[in-house]
Design a protein around this motif. Structure first.
Motif, PDB file in Angstrom:
ATOM      1  N   UNK A  39       0.801  33.938  -9.246  1.00 35.47           N
ATOM      2  CA  UNK A  39       1.017  32.618  -8.842  1.00 35.47           C
ATOM      3  C   UNK A  39       0.781  31.503  -9.904  1.00 35.47           C
ATOM      4  N   UNK A  40       0.238  31.961 -11.033  1.00 33.85           N
ATOM      5  CA  UNK A  40       0.221  30.956 -12.141  1.00 33.85           C
ATOM      6  C   UNK A  40       1.790  30.917 -12.836  1.00 33.85           C
ATOM      7  N   UNK A  41       2.337  32.341 -13.087  1.00 35.27           N
ATOM      8  CA  UNK A  41       3.305  32.334 -13.869  1.00 35.27           C
ATOM      9  C   UNK A  41       4.853  31.873 -13.297  1.00 35.27           C
ATOM     10  N   UNK A  42       5.640  30.951 -13.841  1.00 34.82           N
ATOM     11  CA  UNK A  42       6.887  30.505 -13.432  1.00 34.82           C
ATOM     12  C   UNK A  42       7.890  31.698 -13.225  1.00 34.82           C
ATOM     13  N   UNK A  43       7.737  32.629 -14.016  1.00 34.96           N
ATOM     14  CA  UNK A  43       8.578  33.872 -13.611  1.00 34.96           C
ATOM     15  C   UNK A  43       8.000  35.009 -12.945  1.00 34.96           C
ATOM     16  N   UNK A  44       6.788  34.743 -12.563  1.00 32.33           N
ATOM     17  CA  UNK A  44       6.095  35.784 -12.103  1.00 32.33           C
ATOM     18  C   UNK A  44       5.515  36.970 -13.145  1.00 32.33           C
TER      19      UNK A  44
END
Length: 290
Positions: free
Chosen positions: A217-222
């Motif tokens: 959820x935190x990572x823009x690219x997953x």
């Protein structure tokens, strides 16, 4: 798709246990990209895992070795060079284990004998492997050494325990030996800080599923998968990164540069609203209302 990134190169890969292992994925991809490899793990891991099947697929040998034993590592380097008919070009350290984590000991109640084993297996083994390789002049000039790390080396993540200390030491070893080996033989040494990944070793970390969900959820690219990590490691073995050394390289979908994402914030807000409702319903706790 193969690009022949490692055509003509030879390498030694530590830590493949089963198909979940990042080292397993690296081995498969290295061969697809034209490399020849030798696989190694402890004798007990070889018996417990399925590395023999990987060796058959990659048309290579498995040399049993305890990476904490200098004698085992010396035999491993000798047998690897004998198999290749000379020096090799790359080495992957994908080893990590904490008896404290396995035994459920929390960070404020560590068993120090276990801690010593954690550091020896997960970090000092990296120093030993590099030192033995250097003394035997086992790696070609402009070779590449990579170890797998995690962001807990820099940031506190609940449940990662003394493995965080081990990863911090691992990254320090890469920098210190990177200077020495780079100056002498142009051998580069880097660590890759990977997303939380569902491997056999990683599954022992407290709350891994929640950690993976939070990072996703935190990572823009997953989150980066084990397969993604293998692709990235291959670029570090290739000639495309000849001037990259002594670095800790984040491979985590952008997680390491984030403060708070919108998705993570929404999840946090939902949790806070649930807590507020729960507190209003049971101001003294459920047990006290009975």
């Amino acid at each position: 798709m193969a690009y022949n990134l490692l055509k003509g190169k030879k390498g030694l890969i530590f830590g493949a246990l089963n198909e979940q292992s990042i080292a397993w994925k690296v081995a498969e991809r290295a061969v697809e990209e034209g490399a020849e490899i030798v696989l190694t793990n402890t004798a007990v891991s070889i018996r417990m895992g399925t590395i023999g099947r990987l060796a058959e697929k990659c048309r290579t040998i498995v040399v049993p070795a305890d990476a904490t034993s200098v004698a085992d590592l010396e035999n491993l380097m000798d047998r690897t060079m004998e198999h290749f008919g000379g020096k090799f070009d790359f080495m992957l350290h994908s080893i990590g284990m904490s008896p404290n984590v396995r035994k459920g000991r929390t960070y404020d109640d560590l068993d120090y004998d276990y801690l010593s084993k954690t550091l020896d297996i997960s970090a000092i083994s990296f120093h030993k492997a590099i030192q033995v390789a250097r003394k035997k002049d086992a790696i070609n000039d402009w070779g590449s050494i990579v170890a797998l790390s995690y962001i807990a080396a820099q940031r506190t993540l609940y449940g990662y325990n003394d493995m965080a200390d081990a990863k911090a030491l691992l990254e320090s070893i890469a920098r210190s030996f990177g200077y020495i080996y780079g100056r002498e033989k142009h051998v580069r040494i880097n660590t890759v800080s990977q997303s939380p990944t569902q491997t056999t070793a990683g599954s022992g970390v407290l709350g891994l599923g929640d950690l993976m969900s939070f990072a996703e959820n935190m990572s823009p690219l997953g989150n980066a998968s084990a397969e993604d990590c293998a692709d990235y490691v291959l670029t570090l073995f290739s000639d495309l990164t000849r001037k990259v050394t002594m670095q800790n390289l984040y491979h985590d979908g952008g997680f390491s540069s984030m403060g708070m994402s919108r998705r993570a914030m929404k999840t946090y807000e939902k949790g806070m609203r649930f807590d507020d409702v729960h507190q209003n319903q049971y101001p003294f706790g459920k047990e006290e209302t009975k």
